[in-house]
Motif scaffolding. Structure first.
Motif, PDB file in Angstrom:
ATOM      1  N   LEU B 192       0.839  -1.196   0.000  1.00 30.33           N
ATOM      2  CA  LEU B 192       0.000   0.000   0.000  1.00 30.33           C
ATOM      3  C   LEU B 192       0.878   1.251   0.000  1.00 30.33           C
ATOM      4  CD1 LEU B 192      -2.696   1.503   0.189  1.00 30.33           C
ATOM      5  CD2 LEU B 192      -2.561   1.286   2.677  1.00 30.33           C
ATOM      6  N   LEU B 193       1.856   1.268   0.921  1.00 32.46           N
ATOM      7  CA  LEU B 193       2.727   2.445   0.997  1.00 32.46           C
ATOM      8  C   LEU B 193       3.512   2.601  -0.304  1.00 32.46           C
ATOM      9  CD1 LEU B 193       3.476   4.666   2.991  1.00 32.46           C
ATOM     10  CD2 LEU B 193       5.473   3.316   3.638  1.00 32.46           C
ATOM     11  N   GLU B 194       3.946   1.488  -0.858  1.00 37.97           N
ATOM     12  CA  GLU B 194       4.716   1.548  -2.100  1.00 37.97           C
ATOM     13  C   GLU B 194       3.852   2.141  -3.230  1.00 37.97           C
ATOM     14  OE1 GLU B 194       6.706  -2.147  -3.109  1.00 37.97           O
ATOM     15  OE2 GLU B 194       6.763  -1.486  -5.201  1.00 37.97           O
ATOM     16  N   ALA B 195       2.599   1.691  -3.298  1.00 35.53           N
ATOM     17  CA  ALA B 195       1.703   2.189  -4.354  1.00 35.53           C
ATOM     18  C   ALA B 195       1.413   3.683  -4.161  1.00 35.53           C
ATOM     19  CB  ALA B 195       0.397   1.397  -4.356  1.00 35.53           C
ATOM     20  N   VAL B 196       1.184   4.061  -2.915  1.00 33.62           N
ATOM     21  CA  VAL B 196       0.910   5.482  -2.631  1.00 33.62           C
ATOM     22  C   VAL B 196       2.152   6.310  -2.966  1.00 33.62           C
ATOM     23  CG1 VAL B 196       0.452   7.137  -0.769  1.00 33.62           C
ATOM     24  CG2 VAL B 196      -0.874   5.030  -0.918  1.00 33.62           C
ATOM     25  N   ASP B 197       3.318   5.796  -2.588  1.00 35.73           N
ATOM     26  CA  ASP B 197       4.565   6.534  -2.859  1.00 35.73           C
ATOM     27  C   ASP B 197       4.827   6.675  -4.361  1.00 35.73           C
ATOM     28  OD1 ASP B 197       5.017   6.998  -0.250  1.00 35.73           O
ATOM     29  OD2 ASP B 197       6.660   5.563   0.004  1.00 35.73           O
ATOM     30  N   GLN B 198       4.509   5.647  -5.094  1.00 40.22           N
ATOM     31  CA  GLN B 198       4.702   5.730  -6.558  1.00 40.22           C
ATOM     32  C   GLN B 198       3.841   6.849  -7.138  1.00 40.22           C
ATOM     33  OE1 GLN B 198       4.088   2.094  -8.669  1.00 40.22           O
ATOM     34  NE2 GLN B 198       5.898   1.116  -7.788  1.00 40.22           N
ATOM     35  N   ASN B 199       2.595   6.886  -6.710  1.00 41.58           N
ATOM     36  CA  ASN B 199       1.705   7.950  -7.184  1.00 41.58           C
ATOM     37  C   ASN B 199       2.205   9.324  -6.734  1.00 41.58           C
ATOM     38  OD1 ASN B 199      -0.155   6.549  -8.678  1.00 41.58           O
ATOM     39  ND2 ASN B 199      -1.625   6.297  -7.029  1.00 41.58           N
ATOM     40  N   GLN B 244      14.123   8.788  -2.901  1.00 41.53           N
ATOM     41  CA  GLN B 244      14.459   8.765  -4.320  1.00 41.53           C
ATOM     42  C   GLN B 244      13.914   7.528  -5.043  1.00 41.53           C
ATOM     43  OE1 GLN B 244      18.661   8.350  -5.336  1.00 41.53           O
ATOM     44  NE2 GLN B 244      18.528  10.220  -6.561  1.00 41.53           N
ATOM     45  N   SER B 245      13.723   6.419  -4.315  1.00 39.35           N
ATOM     46  CA  SER B 245      13.259   5.203  -4.996  1.00 39.35           C
ATOM     47  C   SER B 245      11.845   5.382  -5.563  1.00 39.35           C
ATOM     48  CB  SER B 245      13.305   3.999  -4.043  1.00 39.35           C
ATOM     49  OG  SER B 245      12.367   4.174  -3.017  1.00 39.35           O
ATOM     50  N   SER B 246      11.051   6.253  -4.949  1.00 40.50           N
ATOM     51  CA  SER B 246       9.707   6.506  -5.472  1.00 40.50           C
ATOM     52  C   SER B 246       9.627   7.822  -6.231  1.00 40.50           C
ATOM     53  CB  SER B 246       8.680   6.566  -4.337  1.00 40.50           C
ATOM     54  OG  SER B 246       8.801   5.466  -3.500  1.00 40.50           O
ATOM     55  N   ALA B 247      10.492   8.768  -5.858  1.00 43.96           N
ATOM     56  CA  ALA B 247      10.451  10.100  -6.486  1.00 43.96           C
ATOM     57  C   ALA B 247      11.850  10.404  -7.021  1.00 43.96           C
ATOM     58  CB  ALA B 247      10.019  11.134  -5.460  1.00 43.96           C
TER      59      ALA B 247
END
Lengths: 604, 264
Positions: B192-199, B244-247
């Motif tokens: 969930l956190l990974e998906a939110v962070d990607q967005n 940085q991994s998500s942004a």
């Protein structure tokens, strides 16, 4: 995981129905949920360039004395001309790398992530517990209908044990389930549901746990192992599993119920054969997709027929070393799928499938008669259907009125009758170049074309076809022999046609119209009398064809003129009495009330 | 015999009540949502706009049905799950009810319930903001088409509108970052956190820093101010735990973040 533990878990779920209600709810809530990605704006080169070079780390490329691309820049944006925009776009790719420049974004859909409820470290349910709940959930549906289904050591218990054994073989002990394991659960779940349904409908069913294990295993394991890596293909397989595996598993278990003696004892061949056919069904659907003319229902209809053959003759589906079992069964589906795809209306759809099933069943029931290696039996069965539909389609096209005579069920019955008979007498189609089989079809189809006044019903034609097929089987090269110079010239067709012609002629005679008895059942019987009387004596029939027509016409005229004294019974008795001497070369007596009464009295 | 019949009747009543329970309906709602979503994606990819609209209509109906079912539910966790389905479906349908469905679900996500349905409650926190971002992107696309089609000397008339788009994106990002800490500390699946962070990363690094700033520049708006706002947002992103991994527009660490010249 120990299958006994899985089985025990499922039983517990069922026994503790009320207590596990909350757990079932939780299981549904904790399944995967989708979180979509946000959309990206449409790509525009000018806007992108402006954004890119306004990033603080990229701005020095366009602003300042040392700016490499200053000539294209009019702070705070690119000069609004194409050359400048293109130049800076190329520069941006060079600086930022292509990964930063997705020109197709906005058109390409974003992805989504499927997220489970719980962090695995804090999850209240283990993957195994979820499987057990899933199975318990399925079982509870059937316990509602039949509370005793899981009592004692009955079939329900055996099925759950078999299900548990298969899952424990397929799934890893550590609960780290991947795509294949999830697919396996989906397939075995379909078997469990179908099994419970079948058991609840067949209380007398006798099966052993080992046999059930073998059936599930031989159907599911190869499919799980063959699951493709491509996501698109996996989605397709999932859809096909949902569309056909439930009904397929149900049909497989119903076959077990119908052929119980074949499934008793230590020989597991029938189960392996059923497994091979089930795999083939799936692979055919996955390979060629569910075609327009071969719907899931159609494919399942074929599958049921193939199962019947597999149950009775498992060795036919277990390969011979040259053709592995799954390939053989798949060939069978493929051949029939081709025939059905090409079948013309009204022999496409439901009728075509029923005929294909009838052909498979008929050949399967007489498989000992189809031993010619050069002419595989499944090929023969498929060709029989193709040939039959083509012939009758031609008859229906030529005599448009016939379309209203036959209902779908009558068409199916007509085909089934002919197919069953020919399968019992394969000499009609093997070794004789299809002559007798073609002769029967030609005779019936040609005669059907002639019945433009619709004097016969669909049921009448059915009876005539039965007799024609019987006589052709007994005397294949006589009445139904084809004339190589004129393939439509079959003696049986001519005989039926002359009777029809006479029957039609009297209808066109105004003063006798309404008084004739030669239509419907009487006409049908007259044709049957002629076919039976001439099948052993085709030479006489050929020689006296005109006399047969004359006899029919005379008799028609006589009975119609004296309709107050004579009816259909008398017509048929006189016809029978007069036909034999006629075929022996004797003349036709003048019919008067006196001669008729004498003949009738003499014949009684 | 009578006892046996009563026993059977009791079992039937019990199991019938089970078979009509939420487990089945919720599962159906989840499956429908996933199927519709992928159908919408496929229609978009194939540029099949008719199909896309048809699927969006189905998503709208699913949103209504799920919200109605949520109101009928007696189990609060099932209610939350249905509101999660309703708000996701409304978001994908482009239906403004996404906010009311999410609000109704969030009201039920007390501290206790958040711990019992961490993913569902977590999603309810962020879905309205993501839906708002998508709505802004629709406006962005229209505005971008107008600005780039306009002659150079008329583009400035759109400057205010482009700054409004930037401001809306920024507000959405700020709200999502505010919720991130709660999601990070929950028992929800890490996906969930990974998906939110990607967005969130996509919103910051692409939609805001490239597209929104680029559009302001194209319309000759206040670019300097927007660039400074982006810097502030990057600081907030680090503070909220984004990396940085998500942004990918963020440096490796917060101390490497350089304030643009001229920013207060």
């Amino acid at each position: 995981m120990n299958p006994a533990l899985i089985s025990f878990g499922i039983q517990s779920v069922i026994r503790l129905g009320r207590v596990t209600n909350d757990a079932l709810d939780q299981w549904a809530r904790d399944g995967e949920a989708i979180l979509p990605e946000i959309n990206e704006p449409n790509f525009n080169r000018e806007v992108f360039v402006n954004g890119f070079f306004n990033k603080p780390e990229n701005n020095p490329f366009v602003v300042g004395d040392a700016a490499q691309y200053a000539e294209y820049w009019d702070d705070p944006a690119v000069k609004p001309d194409k050359t400048a925009i293109d130049a800076l776009f190329t520069a941006a790719i060079k600086i930022g790398g292509e990964q930063e420049v997705d020109v197709n974004r906005g058109l390409a859909p974003g992805g989504a992530i499927l997220i489970k409820q719980w962090d695995p470290a804090q999850s209240p349910l283990s993957p195994w517990a979820r499987i057990i709940l899933s199975a318990g959930d399925i079982a509870l549906e059937y316990v509602a209908v039949n509370p005793s289904i899981l009592d004692g050591d009955g079939n329900g218990q055996k099925l759950i044990s078999a299900y548990a054994k298969n899952l424990s073989d397929i799934l890893p002990d550590d609960g780290s389930f991947g795509v294949k394991e999830n697919f396996a659960q989906r397939l075995t779940g379909a078997f469990l549901r179908a099994g419970l349904e079948t058991i609840s409908q067949n209380h007398e069913l006798l099966v052993s746990e080992k046999h059930l294990q073998e059936l599930i295993s031989s159907s599911v394991k190869p499919l799980v192992q063959a699951l493709p890596n491509s996501i698109t293909e996996q989605l397709k397989w999932g859809e096909i599993a949902d569309a056909i595996m439930g009904p397929a598993a149900s049909a497989a278990l119903q076959t077990v119920a119908r052929h119980q003696t074949a499934f008793l004892g230590e020989d597991f061949d029938p189960n392996r054969a059923l497994g091979a056919v089930t795999q083939a069904l799936f692979l055919e659907a996955a390979g060629n997709g569910l075609r327009d003319k071969l719907t899931p229902e159609g494919l399942l209809g074929l599958y049921r027929a193939a199962l019947g053959v597999a149950a009775e003759r498992p060795q036919l589906f277990l390969g011979d070393g040259q053709c592995p079992q799954d390939e053989f069964a798949r060939e069978l589906f493929s051949k029939f799928a081709d025939v059905l795809s090409e079948s013309p209306p009204p022999f496409d759809g439901e009728v075509g499938i029923a005929l294909a099933s009838a052909a498979l069943g008929a050949v399967g029931n007489n498989i000992h008669r189809f031993v010619d290696d050069s002419d595989p039996w499944e090929q023969t069965a498929a060709e029989m259907v193709s040939f039959l539909t083509t012939k009758f389609k031609n008859a229906l096209d030529t005599n448009e009125n016939l379309g209203s005579v036959f209902s779908k069920s009558q068409l199916i019955e007509l085909g089934r009758t002919l197919l069953s008979r020919v399968a019992e007498t394969p000499e009609m189609i093997l070794g004789s170049g299809n002559q007798a089989w073609e002769g029967v079809l030609t005779a019936v189809a040609t005669a059907m074309k002639e019945d433009t006044n619709l004097l016969l019903t669909g049921d009448d034609w059915l009876e005539i076809a039965k007799v024609a097929a019987e006589e052709a089987a007994t005397n294949p090269v006589r009445l139904f022999r084809l004339n190589p110079a004129n393939p439509g010239d079959v003696l049986a067709a001519k005989l039926i046609s002359v009777i029809l012609k006479s029957a039609g002629a009297i209808i066109e005679t105004p003063e006798l119209q309404g008084k004739t008895v030669l239509f419907g059942k009487t006409l049908r019987e007259a044709i049957i009398i002629v076919l039976r009387a001439t099948s052993g004596n085709s030479q006489a029939a050929q020689e006296h064809l005109e006399k047969i027509e004359k006899l029919t016409t005379n008799l028609n005229g006589f009975v119609a003129t004296n309709h107050l004294q004579y009816g259909n019974k008398e017509w048929l008795r006189l016809f029978r009495i007069l036909l034999s001497p006629l075929l022996e070369g004797k003349g036709i007596p003048d019919l008067t009330a006196e001669t008729a009464n004498e003949l009738l009295q003499g014949g009684s | 015999m009578k006892k046996q019949i009563l026993h059977r009747l009791a079992t039937i009543v019990l199991v019938l009540s089970l078979s009509g329970c939420t487990a089945f309906r919720l599962r159906d709602a989840n499956e429908q949502l996933t199927s519709y979503y992928y159908a919408k994606q496929q229609a978009t990819q194939n540029s099949d706009y008719l199909m896309r609209e048809s699927v969006k209509s189905s998503l709208g109906s699913l949103a209504t049905d799920a919200a109605e079912q949520a109101e009928r539910e007696k189990n609060v966790l099932n209610q939350i799950a249905f509101y999660r389905v309703a708000s996701t479906a409304a978001w994908q349908a482009g239906n403004p009810n996404v906010v009311s469905h999410a609000e109704a679900g969030k009201k039920l996500c007390t501290d206790r319930n958040f711990n019992r349905a961490p993913r569902d409650c977590g999603m309810l926190l962020v879905i309205p903001f993501f839906a708002g971002v998508d709505e802004t992107t629709d406006r962005f696309n229209e505005l971008q088409a107008e600005v780039t089609a306009a002659p150079a000397d008329e583009r400035a008339s759109h400057a205010q509108a482009t700054e409004k788009v930037f401001a809306d994106y920024r507000a959405g990002l700020t709200s999502i970052l505010t919720q991130r800490l709660k999601l990070a500390n929950s028992a929800a699946h890490p996906d969930l956190l990974e998906a939110v962070d990607q967005n969130t990363g996509k919103l910051l690094c692409t939609l805001i820093e490239i597209d929104a700033v680029g559009l302001i520049a194209t319309a000759r708006g206040d670019v300097a101010r927007a660039v400074c706002e982006v810097h502030k947002l990057k600081v907030s992103a680090f503070d909220a735990g984004l990396n940085q991994s998500s942004a990918d527009c963020l440096p490796e660490s917060k101390d490497k973040l350089v304030k643009p010249q001229g920013c207060p």
